[in-house]
Design an enzyme around this catalytic site. Structure first.
Site, PDB file in Angstrom:
ATOM      1  N   SER A  38       0.802  -1.231   0.000  1.00 19.18           N
ATOM      2  CA  SER A  38       0.000   0.000   0.000  1.00 19.18           C
ATOM      3  C   SER A  38       0.831   1.276   0.000  1.00 19.18           C
ATOM      4  O   SER A  38       0.334   2.331  -0.400  1.00 19.18           O
ATOM      5  CB  SER A  38      -0.942   0.015   1.209  1.00 19.18           C
ATOM      6  OG  SER A  38      -0.205  -0.025   2.424  1.00 19.18           O
ATOM      7  N   ASP A 328      -2.951   8.651   7.561  1.00 18.41           N
ATOM      8  CA  ASP A 328      -3.899   7.734   8.189  1.00 18.41           C
ATOM      9  C   ASP A 328      -3.140   6.881   9.212  1.00 18.41           C
ATOM     10  O   ASP A 328      -1.969   7.160   9.479  1.00 18.41           O
ATOM     11  CB  ASP A 328      -4.644   6.905   7.125  1.00 18.41           C
ATOM     12  CG  ASP A 328      -3.747   5.926   6.377  1.00 18.41           C
ATOM     13  OD1 ASP A 328      -2.591   5.720   6.801  1.00 18.41           O
ATOM     14  OD2 ASP A 328      -4.202   5.358   5.360  1.00 18.41           O
ATOM     15  N   HIS A 331       0.009   5.321   6.966  1.00 18.60           N
ATOM     16  CA  HIS A 331       0.713   5.891   5.817  1.00 18.60           C
ATOM     17  C   HIS A 331       1.050   7.369   6.002  1.00 18.60           C
ATOM     18  O   HIS A 331       0.255   8.118   6.571  1.00 18.60           O
ATOM     19  CB  HIS A 331      -0.144   5.725   4.556  1.00 18.60           C
ATOM     20  CG  HIS A 331      -0.558   4.311   4.313  1.00 18.60           C
ATOM     21  ND1 HIS A 331      -1.771   3.809   4.751  1.00 18.60           N
ATOM     22  CD2 HIS A 331       0.084   3.287   3.700  1.00 18.60           C
ATOM     23  CE1 HIS A 331      -1.855   2.529   4.410  1.00 18.60           C
ATOM     24  NE2 HIS A 331      -0.747   2.188   3.775  1.00 18.60           N
TER      25      HIS A 331
END
Length: 367
Positions: A38, A328, A331
């Site tokens: 991600s 978040d 990240h």
């Protein structure tokens, strides 16, 4: 011959010579391929039936379009900013229907949120592109490009490409430290880290066999310092979770040793180690120095440190993303990512081993 005609001929010849000597950016720019999780996924999971997705607001709030793209960021992510720095267009997700024709020659992003080095990492996210599948898509990509420019030029394009590989964090966060973890019952943290390195070497060897000759491999960041770990560990004053920090401290040196060993076996500096721990630790340990208000609380989230659950339209959202190191629970913000890329481009061996990306680009331009 009239003076006007002579002047026109001279100007035309001069312009032709100038255009011939000018660097042809579009044709000369090297391709860029991205593999991993991600941290580098630019939207492949949008096309999959998975719970690991970033295709709803407020993701993308600071992206040029202001819309979510599947990037786990408020704006641009790591591959975007690297592309920007090397003067290339951003790579499209391999699953994007827009990735056709000449756009294929720019490269492609194969990354998928939730994956790890091990195939059992991320099973809770359902359908994701595990690294073996990413490599299958890379082979299919090369076949598609061969239909456009031929097999010889395709091999040249792949051999001359810059490659980014980002794996490892999920193997700890979403596997070893995951509630009811079989891996944790089976092995110690040190044994698990050794297993990861052994499997990672196989992955990188496969990537080399597929034609990659310049590969940046990122280690794990300070895993215990992300808001999600602060929340789950019950951190009182923002102290990093010790066991997750220990995981990074064990894994990263082993990764460097493995990369150096691979390069010796190959006889060339194919694999470049990017020290994600140090690049992140700089602004995590001293956020004010880099213009952040906090490196503990996520901009988007809920609960302690905004580190519980995921970022959703119902989450608490900060008004100034540039004041936060983390977007978040897991990240970094675009601003923090730019600091990371700065060290990738120009950092010392403390950050990039054996050399930074600017040095790589300069050396490779002479070949």
């Amino acid at each position: 011959m009239s003076t006007f005609l002579l002047t026109w001929i001279i100007m035309t010849v001069a312009l032709s010579v100038t255009l011939f000597l000018m660097p042809q950016q579009t044709n000369a720019a090297r391709a860029f391929f991205v593999f991993g999780d991600s941290l580098v996924d630019s939207g492949n999971n949008n096309y999959l039936v998975t719970t690991a997705r970033a295709d709803s607001p407020p993701y993308g709030i600071d992206y040029p379009t202001g819309r979510p793209t599947g990037r786990f960021s408020n704006g641009l992510n790591l591959p975007d900013i690297i592309s920007e720095q090397i003067g290339s267009e951003p790579t499209l997700p391999i699953l994007s229907p827009e990735l056709t024709g000449e756009k294929l020659l720019i490269g492609a992003n194969f990354a998928s949120a939730g994956i790890g080095i091990l195939n059992d990492t991320g099973v809770q996210f359902l359908n994701i592109l595990r690294i073996g599948r990413q490599f299958e898509l890379f082979q299919e990509y090369q076949e598609r490009v061969s239909e456009i420019i031929g097999s010889d030029k395709t091999q040249q394009l792949v051999n001359g490409a810059l490659v980014l590989m980002t794996l490892g964090g999920n193997d700890f966060v979403n596997n070893y430290f995951f509630p009811i973890s079989t891996r944790r019952r089976q092995s110690s943290l040190g044994e698990f880290s050794q297993l990861l390195i052994s499997e990672y070497k196989k992955i990188l060897t496969s990537l080399y066999e597929l034609g990659a000759r310049r590969v940046m491999v990122t280690g794990t960041g300070p895993l215990g310092c992300v808001p999600a770990e602060l929340a789950s560990s019950g951190s009182v004053n923002g102290e990093c979770a010790p066991e997750a920090q220990q995981a990074a401290a064990i894994f990263n040196p082993l990764l460097v040793q493995m990369l150096q060993g691979l390069n010796r076996e190959i006889g060339s500096d194919v694999f470049i180690g990017a020290n994600a721990f140090n690049t992140n630790a700089d602004f995590i340990n001293n956020p004010q120095r880099f213009g952040f208000v906090t490196s503990k609380v996520a901009c988007c989230g809920q609960g302690a440190y905004n580190g519980q659950g995921v970022c959703t339209p119902l989450s608490t959202l900060c008004s100034d993303r540039n004041a936060y190191a983390f977007w978040d629970p897991f990240h970094p913000t675009e601003k923090a990512t730019r600091l990371i890329v700065q060290q990738i481009m120009t950092g010392s061996v403390e950050y990039m081993n054996p050399m930074n990306l600017s040095t790589i680009m300069a050396l490779d331009s002479r070949i």
